[in-house]
Design an enzyme around this catalytic site. Structure first.
Site, PDB file in Angstrom:
ATOM      1  CB  SER A   1      -0.945  -0.041   1.215  1.00 60.90           C
ATOM      2  OG  SER A   1      -1.922   0.954   1.150  1.00 60.90           O
TER       3      SER A   1
ATOM      4  CG  ASP B   1      -5.359  -3.557  -3.957  1.00 58.30           C
ATOM      5  OD1 ASP B   1      -5.997  -2.604  -3.469  1.00 58.30           O
ATOM      6  OD2 ASP B   1      -4.234  -3.894  -3.548  1.00 58.30           O
TER       7      ASP B   1
ATOM      8  CG  HIS C   1      -5.330  -2.495  -0.206  1.00 58.83           C
ATOM      9  ND1 HIS C   1      -4.329  -2.368  -1.160  1.00 58.83           N
ATOM     10  CD2 HIS C   1      -4.927  -1.722   0.842  1.00 58.83           C
ATOM     11  CE1 HIS C   1      -3.392  -1.561  -0.720  1.00 58.83           C
ATOM     12  NE2 HIS C   1      -3.729  -1.165   0.498  1.00 58.83           N
TER      13      HIS C   1
END
Length: 465
Positions: A286, A350, A443
């Site tokens: 991320s 994602d 995610h």
């Protein structure tokens, strides 16, 4: 805040300041093409006409960021409550054991600083072991190790250190770094040695209930540096952009606290000088992925040749876009020059790798080797992940169908893939939420760990980079 900062290091910039945006002023941007008139946009003085599409994206981004700012405290409070509850349950064994311990007056209360306390990420995917089927010579080794390190970065220092020790590797330190713009510690990373002359630097990513971090992911602010390209403003600040100096070769001496880039660079130099054979890899999930790829970019900007020659690879997971096409071309050439592998792993739908938007006006672009995995963990090299800006209506039905499949898969994967892949109730709840917002559960690190373990080794052939 940013209006007081020296921006002479860049040739152009556009910084969004949602905290200064009133709703009326935000809506006015849709009817006036001069964004320079808006007090919540910091850009060079003078008329700044922009097309409607760009103003629409600024409008949406500001509204999302204002919403995140509005729920920052209750979001953090709720996240802390959930985390405490999950650890209370795990510390006492189960809900029934907790009730029994309560009646006995023997409740075990969790301590955030201990080796047994896990983050929400740790409870979603509680796997601690490395995959014993992936050895040093396996082409998946760096990616699999990097993903476990990226997942581990969300934990507290004691848990990280005990886990690295459990891996029979050498813990080198866990750090909280100063953000010169926000005037607080906002960036975390840790380092370890795999005992095979490989140092791993892992940046912590976007925490589930951190509204500031999510706001950074949605931000479309940027700085344009001559010869370097246009780069995401929020990520630059998190890595260590200096308030009044930009990116000087050395951190300003009168700063009381070290920022991430300069501190990690110094530590790496010390470690690598002690071991001439050692190399290092950088990773992050991320937001951590964005910092992982931006770190070598600043090394190249400072012409840190010796460190770049020791950098073996960069592995990012669910990484957002960090710059424009010029930035990508600059860094691709630097990675090629020093023979550095860069793999950007994306799982299915994602949402975060699709942000900030890659549209015809803002031009945020991905680059490097994209390894894309579908929901069967089949991986392949692609130029760009499908539905690259996430919000395309054409992909709405496929996303819903895929979310239904992922929910079904959560109940059967332990039978088809083995007990190590079993999913708990918390992740299944996220899968249910994914029926409405497929990009959120996708995610989670769980699927990225699965992808590095179950996906084909062939996608990590260095010549594909």
């Amino acid at each position: 805040m940013d209006s007081k900062c020296n921006k002479s290091f860049c040739s152009d910039y556009m910084l969004l300041k949602p905290e200064e945006a009133g709703l009326v002023d935000v809506f006015r941007i849709l009817f006036s093409d001069d964004i320079g008139k808006r007090k919540f946009i910091d850009c060079p003085e003078g008329k700044r006409p922009e097309p409607f599409k760009r103003r629409w994206l600024i409008f949406v981004t500001i509204l999302v960021q204002k919403l995140l700012l509005a729920v920052e405290k209750p979001m953090a409070w709720f996240g802390s409550l959930v985390e405490q509850w999950l650890n209370l349950l795990s510390s006492n064994g189960s809900l029934s054991s907790l009730v029994l311990n309560f009646l006995r007056g023997k409740v075990i209360y969790p301590d955030k600083t201990t080796t047994s306390f896990k983050s929400i990420i740790g409870h979603i995917d509680n796997r601690r072991e490395l995959d014993d089927k992936i050895n040093q010579g396996d082409k998946r080794y760096n990616a699999a190790l990097s993903m476990m390190a990226a997942k581990l970065s969300y934990e507290n220092k004691a848990y990280i250190e005990s886990t690295v020790d459990y891996w029979k590797m050498e813990f080198l330190g866990s750090y909280d770094f100063w953000n010169d713009y926000q005037e607080k510690s906002t960036t975390q990373a840790f380092m370890f040695n795999d005992q095979n002359d490989k140092i791993v630097v892992a940046f912590r990513g976007t925490e589930a209930f951190d509204a500031n971090a999510w706001s950074t992911d949605f931000d479309i602010s940027w700085y344009k540096i001559q010869g370097f390209g246009k780069v995401h403003g929020g990520f630059m600040k998190a890595l260590g952009l200096q308030r009044n100096q930009g990116w000087p070769r050395e951190q300003v001496a009168d700063k009381k606290q070290e920022v991430a880039y300069y501190a990690i660079r110094k530590i790496l130099k010390q470690l690598l000088q002690k071991n001439e054979k050692a190399k290092f890899i950088i990773t992050g999930h991320s937001l951590g992925g964005a910092l992982a790829i931006l770190f070598p970019a600043i090394l190249a900007f400072h012409q840190e040749t010796w460190l770049l020659e020791r950098l073996e690879g960069i592995y990012t997971f669910g990484q957002p876009r960090v710059g424009d096409e010029n930035f990508g071309e600059f860094l691709k050439e630097e990675l090629r020059k020093y023979n550095i592998d860069y793999y950007r792993l994306v799982y299915c739908f994602d949402m975060v790798p699709r942000l900030p938007l890659d549209d015809s006006t803002f031009l945020f672009k991905h680059f490097g080797t994209c390894v894309y995995y579908n929901s069967f963990y089949e991986g392949k090299i692609v130029a760009e992940e499908p539905d690259k800006n996430y919000f395309s209506l054409r992909w709405l039905i496929p996303k819903i169908i895929n979310a239904i499949w992922e929910l079904i898969r959560s109940f059967i994967i332990s039978y088809t893939r083995g007990a190590d892949y079993e999913e708990g109730g918390l992740l299944r709840l996220l899968r249910v939420i994914g029926l409405l917002t497929a990009g959120l559960p996708a995610h989670c690190p769980q699927d990225y760990v699965n992808a590095t373990r179950l996906g084909p080794s062939e996608v990590y052939l260095s010549e594909l980079s």
